[in-house]
Write a protein that holds these residues in place. Structure first.
Motif, PDB file in Angstrom:
ATOM      1  N   UNK A 116       0.721  -1.252  -0.043  1.00  0.00           N
ATOM      2  CA  UNK A 116       0.044  -0.127   0.005  1.00  0.00           C
ATOM      3  C   UNK A 116       0.957   1.203  -0.016  1.00  0.00           C
ATOM      4  N   UNK A 117       0.003   2.430  -0.500  1.00  0.00           N
ATOM      5  CA  UNK A 117       0.853   3.277  -0.410  1.00  0.00           C
ATOM      6  C   UNK A 117      -0.133   4.825   0.127  1.00  0.00           C
ATOM      7  N   UNK A 118       0.426   5.645   0.816  1.00  0.00           N
ATOM      8  CA  UNK A 118      -0.385   6.763   1.414  1.00  0.00           C
ATOM      9  C   UNK A 118      -0.170   7.902   0.309  1.00  0.00           C
ATOM     10  N   UNK A 119      -1.344   8.332  -0.304  1.00  0.00           N
ATOM     11  CA  UNK A 119      -1.339   9.311  -1.071  1.00  0.00           C
ATOM     12  C   UNK A 119      -1.956  11.104  -0.696  1.00  0.00           C
ATOM     13  N   UNK A 120      -1.473  11.946  -1.513  1.00  0.00           N
ATOM     14  CA  UNK A 120      -2.056  13.217  -1.322  1.00  0.00           C
ATOM     15  C   UNK A 120      -1.893  13.841  -0.061  1.00  0.00           C
ATOM     16  N   UNK A 121      -0.409  13.402   0.436  1.00  0.00           N
ATOM     17  CA  UNK A 121      -0.139  14.596   1.876  1.00  0.00           C
ATOM     18  C   UNK A 121      -0.231  15.696   1.311  1.00  0.00           C
ATOM     19  N   UNK A 122       0.341  16.325   0.270  1.00  0.00           N
ATOM     20  CA  UNK A 122       0.679  17.589  -0.219  1.00  0.00           C
ATOM     21  C   UNK A 122      -0.832  18.238   0.124  1.00  0.00           C
ATOM     22  N   UNK A 138      -6.326  16.136  13.231  1.00  0.00           N
ATOM     23  CA  UNK A 138      -5.120  15.816  12.758  1.00  0.00           C
ATOM     24  C   UNK A 138      -4.766  14.652  13.351  1.00  0.00           C
ATOM     25  N   UNK A 139      -4.870  14.705  14.717  1.00  0.00           N
ATOM     26  CA  UNK A 139      -4.638  13.354  15.761  1.00  0.00           C
ATOM     27  C   UNK A 139      -5.685  12.164  15.413  1.00  0.00           C
ATOM     28  N   UNK A 140      -6.794  12.539  15.099  1.00  0.00           N
ATOM     29  CA  UNK A 140      -7.905  11.324  14.902  1.00  0.00           C
ATOM     30  C   UNK A 140      -7.561  10.837  13.652  1.00  0.00           C
ATOM     31  N   UNK A 141      -7.105  11.555  12.763  1.00  0.00           N
ATOM     32  CA  UNK A 141      -7.085  11.111  11.337  1.00  0.00           C
ATOM     33  C   UNK A 141      -5.834  10.141  11.333  1.00  0.00           C
ATOM     34  N   UNK A 142      -4.536  10.765  11.661  1.00  0.00           N
ATOM     35  CA  UNK A 142      -3.374   9.776  11.885  1.00  0.00           C
ATOM     36  C   UNK A 142      -3.571   8.623  12.753  1.00  0.00           C
ATOM     37  N   UNK A 143      -4.461   8.670  13.788  1.00  0.00           N
ATOM     38  CA  UNK A 143      -4.803   7.335  14.466  1.00  0.00           C
ATOM     39  C   UNK A 143      -5.376   6.462  13.615  1.00  0.00           C
ATOM     40  N   UNK A 144      -6.620   7.028  12.863  1.00  0.00           N
ATOM     41  CA  UNK A 144      -7.447   6.058  11.848  1.00  0.00           C
ATOM     42  C   UNK A 144      -6.340   5.634  10.756  1.00  0.00           C
ATOM     43  N   UNK A 145      -5.502   6.319  10.414  1.00  0.00           N
ATOM     44  CA  UNK A 145      -4.524   5.640   9.318  1.00  0.00           C
ATOM     45  C   UNK A 145      -3.912   4.298   9.894  1.00  0.00           C
ATOM     46  N   UNK A 146      -3.441   4.687  11.099  1.00  0.00           N
ATOM     47  CA  UNK A 146      -2.877   3.400  11.902  1.00  0.00           C
ATOM     48  C   UNK A 146      -3.804   2.300  12.079  1.00  0.00           C
ATOM     49  N   UNK A 147      -5.023   2.580  12.202  1.00  0.00           N
ATOM     50  CA  UNK A 147      -5.821   1.423  12.386  1.00  0.00           C
ATOM     51  C   UNK A 147      -6.180   0.931  10.920  1.00  0.00           C
ATOM     52  N   UNK A 148      -6.430   1.800   9.973  1.00  0.00           N
ATOM     53  CA  UNK A 148      -6.467   1.375   8.522  1.00  0.00           C
ATOM     54  C   UNK A 148      -5.328   0.494   8.084  1.00  0.00           C
ATOM     55  N   UNK A 149      -4.126   0.565   8.529  1.00  0.00           N
ATOM     56  CA  UNK A 149      -2.961   0.003   8.237  1.00  0.00           C
ATOM     57  C   UNK A 149      -2.871  -1.217   8.824  1.00  0.00           C
ATOM     58  N   UNK A 150      -3.308  -1.276  10.135  1.00  0.00           N
ATOM     59  CA  UNK A 150      -3.458  -2.531  10.834  1.00  0.00           C
ATOM     60  C   UNK A 150      -4.394  -3.496  10.106  1.00  0.00           C
ATOM     61  N   UNK A 151      -5.638  -3.183   9.810  1.00  0.00           N
ATOM     62  CA  UNK A 151      -6.566  -3.797   9.047  1.00  0.00           C
ATOM     63  C   UNK A 151      -6.006  -4.400   7.952  1.00  0.00           C
ATOM     64  N   UNK A 153      -2.648  -5.080   7.318  1.00  0.00           N
ATOM     65  CA  UNK A 153      -1.645  -6.100   7.289  1.00  0.00           C
ATOM     66  C   UNK A 153      -2.538  -7.420   7.902  1.00  0.00           C
ATOM     67  N   UNK A 154      -3.388  -7.255   8.519  1.00  0.00           N
ATOM     68  CA  UNK A 154      -3.915  -8.232   9.206  1.00  0.00           C
ATOM     69  C   UNK A 154      -5.219  -9.045   8.151  1.00  0.00           C
ATOM     70  N   UNK A 155      -5.310  -8.360   7.339  1.00  0.00           N
ATOM     71  CA  UNK A 155      -6.185  -8.769   6.426  1.00  0.00           C
ATOM     72  C   UNK A 155      -7.772  -8.711   6.916  1.00  0.00           C
ATOM     73  N   UNK A 156      -7.914  -7.527   7.629  1.00  0.00           N
ATOM     74  CA  UNK A 156      -9.298  -7.658   8.292  1.00  0.00           C
ATOM     75  C   UNK A 156     -10.310  -6.858   7.520  1.00  0.00           C
ATOM     76  N   UNK A 157     -11.536  -7.104   7.902  1.00  0.00           N
ATOM     77  CA  UNK A 157     -12.801  -6.680   7.273  1.00  0.00           C
ATOM     78  C   UNK A 157     -12.684  -6.618   5.808  1.00  0.00           C
ATOM     79  N   UNK A 158     -12.693  -5.606   5.014  1.00  0.00           N
ATOM     80  CA  UNK A 158     -12.828  -5.615   3.654  1.00  0.00           C
ATOM     81  C   UNK A 158     -11.671  -6.105   3.037  1.00  0.00           C
TER      82      UNK A 158
END
Length: 176
Positions: A116-122, A138-151, A153-158
């Motif tokens: 995966x790759x994170x896009x559109x940081x600019x 910003x903190x909420x979004x960064x925390x949710x990016x971490x959750x998404x990346x865990x999903x 890596x763990x092949x969770x949900x979708x």
């Protein structure tokens, strides 16, 4: 807030933090709908941009929205595998008009091999200044990016191997 009923058609509306309409998907078939989760599907649906430009989606897609997570996930079925496009966004709300969320610019693109790759940081940095995103956001979004990346890596949900295939099979029962 009740969710949409399976089998019905819904519009999906994406907004920006300042309340401006960003993008509209004309019609998606609801496969599952309750107050917490909406799973929809579409294929060759009309999308209208905020500037009036329109385009058609190219392939079948399964869309996953959650009322408590700050991202949504679109699994696109292509000839060489499933690609995912994950919008970092507000949790969805649903009313009689449409499913709605705020798009916060950042996106995660996931390839069939689950890299995966994170896009559109600019774009995110620019809009956070222009629209005055609060620091807590910003903190909420960064925390949710971490959750998404865990999903991912763990092949969770979708991201689980059977998720997109099972929901696509359900979608086909509504189409034919």
């Amino acid at each position: 807030m009740a969710g949409p009923n399976p089998g019905m058609q819904m519009e999906i509306q994406s907004y920006k933090h300042n309340g401006q309409l960003h993008r509209v998907w004309e019609s998606s078939t609801v496969l599952k709908g309750n107050r917490n989760i909406v799973i929809g599907a579409n294929d060759k649906t009309l999308v209208t941009e905020s500037d009036g430009r329109t385009w058609l989606t190219r392939e079948p897609a399964i869309c996953y929205f959650h009322s408590m997570l700050w991202f949504n996930i679109i699994g696109m079925l292509r000839h060489d595998g499933i690609y995912y496009y994950c919008n970092i966004s507000s949790p969805f709300v649903y009313d009689s008009e449409a499913l709605k969320y705020i798009d916060y610019d950042l996106d995660v693109k996931v390839f069939p091999d689950m890299t995966f790759t994170l896009l559109d940081e600019d774009e995110y940095q620019q809009h956070s200044i222009e629209m005055n995103y609060p620091k807590v956001l910003d903190q909420i979004l960064r925390n949710n990016i971490d959750v998404l990346i865990r999903w991912i890596r763990q092949r969770k949900g979708p991201f689980s191997p059977e998720f997109i295939d099972q929901w696509y099979e359900r979608y086909l029962t509504y189409r034919y």
